[in-house]
Scaffold this motif. Structure first.
Motif, PDB file in Angstrom:
ATOM      1  N   SER A  86      -6.347   1.399  36.601  1.00 34.58           N
ATOM      2  CA  SER A  86      -5.691   0.265  37.248  1.00 34.58           C
ATOM      3  C   SER A  86      -4.274   0.650  37.622  1.00 34.58           C
ATOM      4  O   SER A  86      -3.585   1.377  36.892  1.00 34.58           O
ATOM      5  CB  SER A  86      -5.693  -0.953  36.312  1.00 34.58           C
ATOM      6  OG  SER A  86      -7.025  -1.319  35.999  1.00 34.58           O
ATOM      7  N   THR A  96      -5.049  -4.592  49.255  1.00 34.13           N
ATOM      8  CA  THR A  96      -5.981  -4.931  48.186  1.00 34.13           C
ATOM      9  C   THR A  96      -7.116  -3.925  48.119  1.00 34.13           C
ATOM     10  O   THR A  96      -7.568  -3.529  47.041  1.00 34.13           O
ATOM     11  CB  THR A  96      -6.540  -6.336  48.417  1.00 34.13           C
ATOM     12  OG1 THR A  96      -5.459  -7.273  48.532  1.00 34.13           O
ATOM     13  CG2 THR A  96      -7.461  -6.747  47.271  1.00 34.13           C
ATOM     14  N   ARG A  99      -5.929  -0.855  46.401  1.00 34.62           N
ATOM     15  CA  ARG A  99      -5.701  -1.001  44.962  1.00 34.62           C
ATOM     16  C   ARG A  99      -6.986  -0.827  44.169  1.00 34.62           C
ATOM     17  O   ARG A  99      -6.962  -0.376  43.028  1.00 34.62           O
ATOM     18  CB  ARG A  99      -5.095  -2.374  44.649  1.00 34.62           C
ATOM     19  CG  ARG A  99      -3.663  -2.525  45.128  1.00 34.62           C
ATOM     20  CD  ARG A  99      -3.185  -3.970  44.928  1.00 34.62           C
ATOM     21  NE  ARG A  99      -1.803  -4.131  45.335  1.00 34.62           N
ATOM     22  CZ  ARG A  99      -0.751  -3.977  44.533  1.00 34.62           C
ATOM     23  NH1 ARG A  99      -0.965  -3.666  43.261  1.00 34.62           N
ATOM     24  NH2 ARG A  99       0.474  -4.142  44.980  1.00 34.62           N
ATOM     25  N   THR A 100      -8.095  -1.252  44.762  1.00 34.24           N
ATOM     26  CA  THR A 100      -9.375  -1.177  44.042  1.00 34.24           C
ATOM     27  C   THR A 100      -9.950   0.225  44.168  1.00 34.24           C
ATOM     28  O   THR A 100      -9.854   0.885  45.208  1.00 34.24           O
ATOM     29  CB  THR A 100     -10.375  -2.193  44.616  1.00 34.24           C
ATOM     30  OG1 THR A 100     -10.582  -1.924  46.011  1.00 34.24           O
ATOM     31  CG2 THR A 100      -9.841  -3.604  44.466  1.00 34.24           C
TER      32      THR A 100
END
Length: 478
Positions: A86, A96, A99-100
């Motif tokens: 993470s 987003t 980020r994943t």
């Protein structure tokens, strides 16, 4: 030759440069990439050490500041993730979607397993290439996360391009210097050789030769020039000796023969009738010897110098010689015809056409029976101007035609009085004029002597008195 030498030197220099500079450029490119990769590893490890302390002591603010400062200094991007993959800190804004799945990226996954990875990939933004390095974040033997550092490879590529450009410019400079040196070297080698070539052309044209320089060029060329000068001097001496012999022989031989003929003529009234046959035979042999001397002197004069073909009016010369021989042909009861359209101007050595026609017409008259016909044909023939003298005599076999141009050779059934030099002189004059002489069978069964000469510019003949010149010439003869 100068161009070939210069091209050879430049090709060799270019080949050497290519063999040296291309491997050097590839080695530098690889070294620059390794240097950038090592520098990125060091920066990533420094950030990982700082991150390990910051996470251990709960000071995330200092980590954010350090990551931002380091990213600004190296002009790249830095990500810090925890041991689950993470995102903890990023030096740049991430979507987003970005980020994943950070932990699934190959270099980060490798770092989270305790190793380190490096990957070069093309970014989807602007097509920029990035060098990505990931290292684990460890503290007290435990894995706390990973740091990924990415730097653009534009700077590396720019450095590599500058090196390639420098190598190219350096190679070009070396080629220019090599060309300058090669030009000087080729001139040093080629100038005396060109001078030798000019001297050889002058010698081949029969002119007196100015000695070639033996003070310039490589030793081998100077030795060659000295040998050429000695050869030219020897040839000049031989030609001068042959010329002197031809002049002296012309005087020393012709004068006694003329005196001998005069004495034999004066003896005719004093010789008894039963001995006059021997006297006439002696006079005939004297005339034959005089013709032989004239033929030998003509061949000697041809061999003593290289004659240059000149334009001549072939139509006018042909008409003149046919007109001159008609009276003699009429006395022997042989018809002489000139056929064919005007052929214009041809190249021949001075006086060659007249001597060629005189010898061929003389031979044709000697072999032609009374009441027969000798035909002189002129016509263009595949880029040449062709003269043919055809008789109705016994002709020759293929073996006899092959030997007919040899000096002093006469056919076994040849009439008495010939010297065997006429056809040899015809061939030499034709070859000296740049043409060819052939003997073939005539359509009437006799011999066809073919002379081909190089043409100049075709033009109409002015004609000759006594031989009319219609647009389509009919047979003219006696």
């Amino acid at each position: 030759m100068t161009r070939r030498l210069l091209l050879s030197y430049l090709t060799l220099a270019a080949l050497v440069l290519v063999c040296l500079e291309i491997p050097l450029g590839y080695v530098y490119s690889r070294a620059e990439r390794d240097r950038a990769t090592n520098a990125a590893h060091q920066e990533a490890e420094a950030v990982a050490d700082f991150a390990a302390l910051s996470l251990a002591y709960g000071r995330p603010g200092e980590l954010i500041s350090q990551v931002a400062a380091c990213a600004t200094r190296i002009g790249g991007q830095i990500l810090v993730v925890d041991d689950k993959g993470s995102l903890l800190v990023a030096s740049h804004r991430l979507t987003t979607e970005d980020r994943t799945g950070l932990g699934a990226r190959p270099e980060i996954a490798d770092a989270l397993r305790g190793g380190d990875g490096a990957d070069v990939r093309t970014s989807s933004v602007g097509g920029v290439q990035w060098l990505s390095v990931a290292v684990p974040v460890k503290h007290d033997g435990g894995l706390r996360g990973a740091v990924r550092l990415s730097i653009p490879t534009d700077a590396i590529a720019s450095d590599v391009h500058r090196v390639w450009l420098g190598l190219g410019l350096g190679g070009l400079g070396v080629l220019v210097a090599a060309a300058t040196m090669a030009m000087a070297l080729t001139r040093w080698i080629g100038s005396p050789i060109l001078e030798l070539e000019r001297a050889a052309h002058t010698l081949a044209s029969g002119s007196l030769v100015t000695p070639a320089s033996v003070t310039t060029g490589p030793p081998e060329v100077r030795s060659l020039a000295a040998t050429f000068n000695r050869t030219a001097a020897l040839l000049e001496q031989l030609l001068a000796s042959q010329s002197a012999f031809a002049g002296e022989a012309s005087h020393q031989l012709k004068t006694p023969l003329a005196a001998l003929r005069l004495r034999l003529d004066n003896l005719e009234i004093d010789v008894p009738p039963h001995l006059r046959g021997n006297l006439h035979a002696a006079m005939t042999e004297t005339e034959r010897l005089a013709r032989m001397v004239e033929g030998l002197l003509a061949l000697a004069r041809m061999e003593e110098t290289a004659l240059t073909p000149e334009p001549c009016d072939l139509d006018r010369l042909t008409e003149e010689r046919v007109f001159a021989w008609m009276g003699l042909y009429e006395q022997y009861g042989v018809r002489l015809f000139l056929v064919g359209d005007p052929v214009g101007t041809a190249l021949a050595v001075p006086g060659a056409v007249e001597q060629i026609l005189d010898n061929l017409l003389s031979n044709a008259l000697r072999y032609s029976p009374m009441g027969s016909t000798v035909t002189v044909v002129r016509r263009p023939h595949t880029g040449t101007v062709e003269l043919q003298v055809m008789d109705e005599g016994p002709g020759m076999t293929p073996e006899q035609r092959r030997r007919a141009f040899d000096r002093f050779w006469r056919a076994p059934d040849a009439p008495k009085g010939g010297t065997g030099l006429g056809l040899a002189l015809v061939q030499r004059l034709t070859l000296a004029s740049g043409g060819e002489a052939l003997l073939t069978d005539a359509p009437s069964g006799g011999l066809n002597a073919v002379i081909r000469l190089p043409p100049v510019a075709p033009r109409r003949s002015s004609g000759f008195p006594g031989l009319p010149h219609p647009r389509r010439r009919p047979a003219v003869g006696v």
